[in-house]
Design an enzyme around this catalytic site. Structure first.
Site, PDB file in Angstrom:
ATOM      1  N   ASN A   4       0.861  -1.185   0.000  1.00 15.26           N
ATOM      2  CA  ASN A   4       0.000   0.000   0.000  1.00 15.26           C
ATOM      3  C   ASN A   4       0.895   1.232   0.000  1.00 15.26           C
ATOM      4  O   ASN A   4       1.468   1.575   1.028  1.00 15.26           O
ATOM      5  CB  ASN A   4      -0.888  -0.039   1.256  1.00 15.26           C
ATOM      6  CG  ASN A   4      -1.719   1.225   1.419  1.00 15.26           C
ATOM      7  OD1 ASN A   4      -1.837   2.024   0.489  1.00 15.26           O
ATOM      8  ND2 ASN A   4      -2.287   1.404   2.598  1.00 15.26           N
ATOM      9  N   LYS A   6       0.038   4.230  -0.249  1.00 15.04           N
ATOM     10  CA  LYS A   6      -0.645   5.398   0.326  1.00 15.04           C
ATOM     11  C   LYS A   6      -0.468   6.612  -0.601  1.00 15.04           C
ATOM     12  O   LYS A   6      -0.443   6.443  -1.816  1.00 15.04           O
ATOM     13  CB  LYS A   6      -0.148   5.675   1.745  1.00 15.04           C
ATOM     14  CG  LYS A   6      -0.154   4.406   2.610  1.00 15.04           C
ATOM     15  CD  LYS A   6      -0.001   4.691   4.067  1.00 15.04           C
ATOM     16  CE  LYS A   6       0.128   3.368   4.813  1.00 15.04           C
ATOM     17  NZ  LYS A   6      -0.043   3.494   6.239  1.00 15.04           N
ATOM     18  N   HIS A  91      -9.566   0.849   4.606  1.00 15.67           N
ATOM     19  CA  HIS A  91      -8.313   1.050   5.339  1.00 15.67           C
ATOM     20  C   HIS A  91      -8.568   1.962   6.543  1.00 15.67           C
ATOM     21  O   HIS A  91      -9.397   2.884   6.474  1.00 15.67           O
ATOM     22  CB  HIS A  91      -7.260   1.668   4.412  1.00 15.67           C
ATOM     23  CG  HIS A  91      -5.889   1.658   5.014  1.00 15.67           C
ATOM     24  ND1 HIS A  91      -5.476   2.611   5.914  1.00 15.67           N
ATOM     25  CD2 HIS A  91      -4.864   0.796   4.877  1.00 15.67           C
ATOM     26  CE1 HIS A  91      -4.240   2.331   6.292  1.00 15.67           C
ATOM     27  NE2 HIS A  91      -3.842   1.229   5.681  1.00 15.67           N
ATOM     28  N   GLU A  93      -7.011   4.384   7.699  1.00 13.44           N
ATOM     29  CA  GLU A  93      -6.837   5.821   7.428  1.00 13.44           C
ATOM     30  C   GLU A  93      -8.073   6.391   6.735  1.00 13.44           C
ATOM     31  O   GLU A  93      -8.441   7.550   6.961  1.00 13.44           O
ATOM     32  CB  GLU A  93      -5.560   6.039   6.594  1.00 13.44           C
ATOM     33  CG  GLU A  93      -4.318   5.817   7.455  1.00 13.44           C
ATOM     34  CD  GLU A  93      -3.088   5.348   6.705  1.00 13.44           C
ATOM     35  OE1 GLU A  93      -3.049   5.446   5.466  1.00 13.44           O
ATOM     36  OE2 GLU A  93      -2.161   4.854   7.378  1.00 13.44           O
ATOM     37  N   GLU A 163      -5.584  -5.377  10.377  1.00 11.44           N
ATOM     38  CA  GLU A 163      -4.579  -4.339  10.605  1.00 11.44           C
ATOM     39  C   GLU A 163      -4.880  -3.629  11.926  1.00 11.44           C
ATOM     40  O   GLU A 163      -5.690  -2.687  11.955  1.00 11.44           O
ATOM     41  CB  GLU A 163      -4.612  -3.316   9.472  1.00 11.44           C
ATOM     42  CG  GLU A 163      -4.307  -3.896   8.113  1.00 11.44           C
ATOM     43  CD  GLU A 163      -3.711  -2.850   7.192  1.00 11.44           C
ATOM     44  OE1 GLU A 163      -2.586  -3.062   6.743  1.00 11.44           O
ATOM     45  OE2 GLU A 163      -4.349  -1.814   6.968  1.00 11.44           O
ATOM     46  N   GLY A 169       2.183   1.977  10.736  1.00 14.51           N
ATOM     47  CA  GLY A 169       3.103   3.103  10.615  1.00 14.51           C
ATOM     48  C   GLY A 169       3.763   3.506  11.916  1.00 14.51           C
ATOM     49  O   GLY A 169       4.363   4.576  12.007  1.00 14.51           O
ATOM     50  N   SER A 209       3.225  -2.515  10.326  1.00 11.40           N
ATOM     51  CA  SER A 209       4.679  -2.524  10.516  1.00 11.40           C
ATOM     52  C   SER A 209       5.303  -3.880  10.192  1.00 11.40           C
ATOM     53  O   SER A 209       6.205  -4.336  10.880  1.00 11.40           O
ATOM     54  CB  SER A 209       5.035  -2.068  11.931  1.00 11.40           C
ATOM     55  OG  SER A 209       4.590  -0.735  12.141  1.00 11.40           O
TER      56      SER A 209
HETATM   57  C1  PEP Z   1      -0.914  -0.086   6.010  1.00  9.42           C
HETATM   58  O1  PEP Z   1      -1.050   1.113   5.868  1.00  9.42           O
HETATM   59  O2  PEP Z   1      -1.754  -0.857   5.507  1.00  9.42           O
HETATM   60  C2  PEP Z   1       0.226  -0.566   6.782  1.00  9.42           C
HETATM   61  C3  PEP Z   1       0.216  -1.794   7.199  1.00  9.42           C
HETATM   62  O3  PEP Z   1       1.233   0.330   7.016  1.00  9.42           O
HETATM   63  P1  PEP Z   1       2.661   0.032   7.695  1.00  9.42           P
HETATM   64  O4  PEP Z   1       3.195  -1.239   7.070  1.00  9.42           O
HETATM   65  O5  PEP Z   1       3.495   1.216   7.382  1.00  9.42           O
HETATM   66  O6  PEP Z   1       2.425  -0.160   9.154  1.00  9.42           O
END
Ligand code: PEP
Length: 251
Positions: A4, A6, A91, A93, A163, A169, A209
Site C-alpha cells: 500500500n 498510500k 483502510h 486511514e 490491521e 506506521g 509494521s
Molecule cells: C498499512 O497502511 O496498511 C500498513 C500496514 O502500514 P505500515 O506497514 O506502514 O504499518
C-alpha cells in the site's frame, strides 16, 4: 503480499520503484500473489511498468456507483479499465480521516466484486479498544458488517486484512501470537457465516509494521496467509525481502 503506497510515489517515482522491484520478486510470484497499490494518479504508469510481469495492480479505494455526480470518487469499472485487479477497501486511514463506515465498506465491496475486482477488506482495532479488551467485538463487528450479504462464492474473491490500528506506521508490530489469535477469530467467524470451504479458502492478510525482519515469523502462523505492507513497500529491497520471506514460508 500487497504493498500500500498510500499518498506516495508520483508516476515516475512509482515506475522507477517497480523497475527495481520486478527482478527482485520474479521468483516469489510463482508461489505468492505480489500486488502493488499506488495512488490513483500513478496507476497508469504502474500498469505500463508491470506489463509482462506477474505482479498485480490494485487501487486504494473505489466508490460503489458506476458513474455519476460523486466528485473526487473513482468507480470500480474505471479501475478495471486502467489495469487493476485488486482494490483496498476500508483502510483505517479512510475510516479515521475520511469518515468511512462499515456500511460504506460493504457497499464498496459489493460494487468492486460486481465489477470483477478483488477487494482487500481492512479491519482492525485501535489501541483504546485493545486496552478495553474489545478486540473481538470490534474486529468481528467490522467483519460482519463489511461482508454482509456476500455469498460464499463471492467470499472466494475477497481478501481480509487484519490491521491493528496501533501497529500501522508506528513500528510497533503485533506479536505473531497476538496476530494469530485475531486471525483465528476471523477465520472462525467466516466459517460460521460462509461455511468451511469458503473460510479455509479465504486469505487473511496481516498489516501493521510488517518488515523484512518480522515477515517470516508472522507468515508462519497458521491463519496468516499474507501481508498488507505500508512503509516497507516504498523500498523495493524491503518489499521484495518480505515477498521472498512469504515464498520461503509457503514453499
Ligand atoms: C498499512 O497502511 O496498511 C500498513 C500496514 O502500514 P505500515 O506497514 O506502514 O504499518
Amino acid at each position: 503480499m500487497a504493498g500500500n503506497w498510500k499518498m506516495n510515489l508520483a508516476p515516475d517515482a512509482g515506475a522507477a520503484l517497480l523497475a527495481q522491484l520486478l527482478p527482485l520478486v520474479a521468483d516469489a510470484t510463482g508461489a505468492v500473489d505480489v500486488v502493488v497499490c499506488p495512488p490513483y494518479t500513478s496507476l497508469s504508469a504502474a500498469a505500463a511498468a508491470l506489463q509482462g510481469s506477474d505482479v498485480g495492480l490494485g487501487a486504494q479505494n473505489c466508490h460503489w456507483e458506476d458513474s455519476g455526480a460523486f466528485t473526487g470518487e473513482v468507480a470500480p469499472g474505471m479501475l478495471l479499465t486502467i489495469g487493476c485487479q485488486w482494490v483496498i477497501l476500508g483502510h483505517s486511514e479512510r475510516r479515521l480521516f475520511f469518515g468511512e463506515t462499515d456500511e460504506g465498506v460493504n457497499r464498496r465491496t459489493k460494487a468492486a466484486l460486481a465489477a470483477g475486482l478483488r477487494p482487500i477488506v481492512c479491519i482492525g482495532e485501535t489501541l483504546e479498544e485493545r486496552d478495553a479488551e474489545r478486540v473481538k467485538d470490534v474486529v468481528l463487528g467490522q467483519l460482519d458488517r463489511g461482508l454482509q450479504g456476500l455469498s460464499s462464492e463471492q467470499l472466494a474473491s475477497v481478501s481480509v486484512a487484519y490491521e491493528p490500528v496501533w501497529a500501522i506506521g508506528t513500528g510497533r508490530t503485533a506479536t505473531p501470537e497476538q496476530a494469530q489469535e485475531v486471525h483465528g477469530l476471523i477465520r472462525g467467524r467466516l466459517r460460521q457465516s460462509f461455511g468451511d470451504a469458503a473460510a479455509d479458502g479465504v486469505r487473511i492478510q496481516y498489516g501493521g509494521s510488517m518488515k523484512p525482519d518480522n515477515a517470516a515469523e508472522l507468515m508462519r502462523q497458521i491463519d496468516i496467509d499474507g501481508g498488507l505492507i505500508g512503509g516497507a513497500s516504498l523500498k523495493a529491497a524491503d518489499f521484495a525481502a518480505i515477498a521472498n520471506a512469504a515464498r520461503d514460508v509457503a514453499g
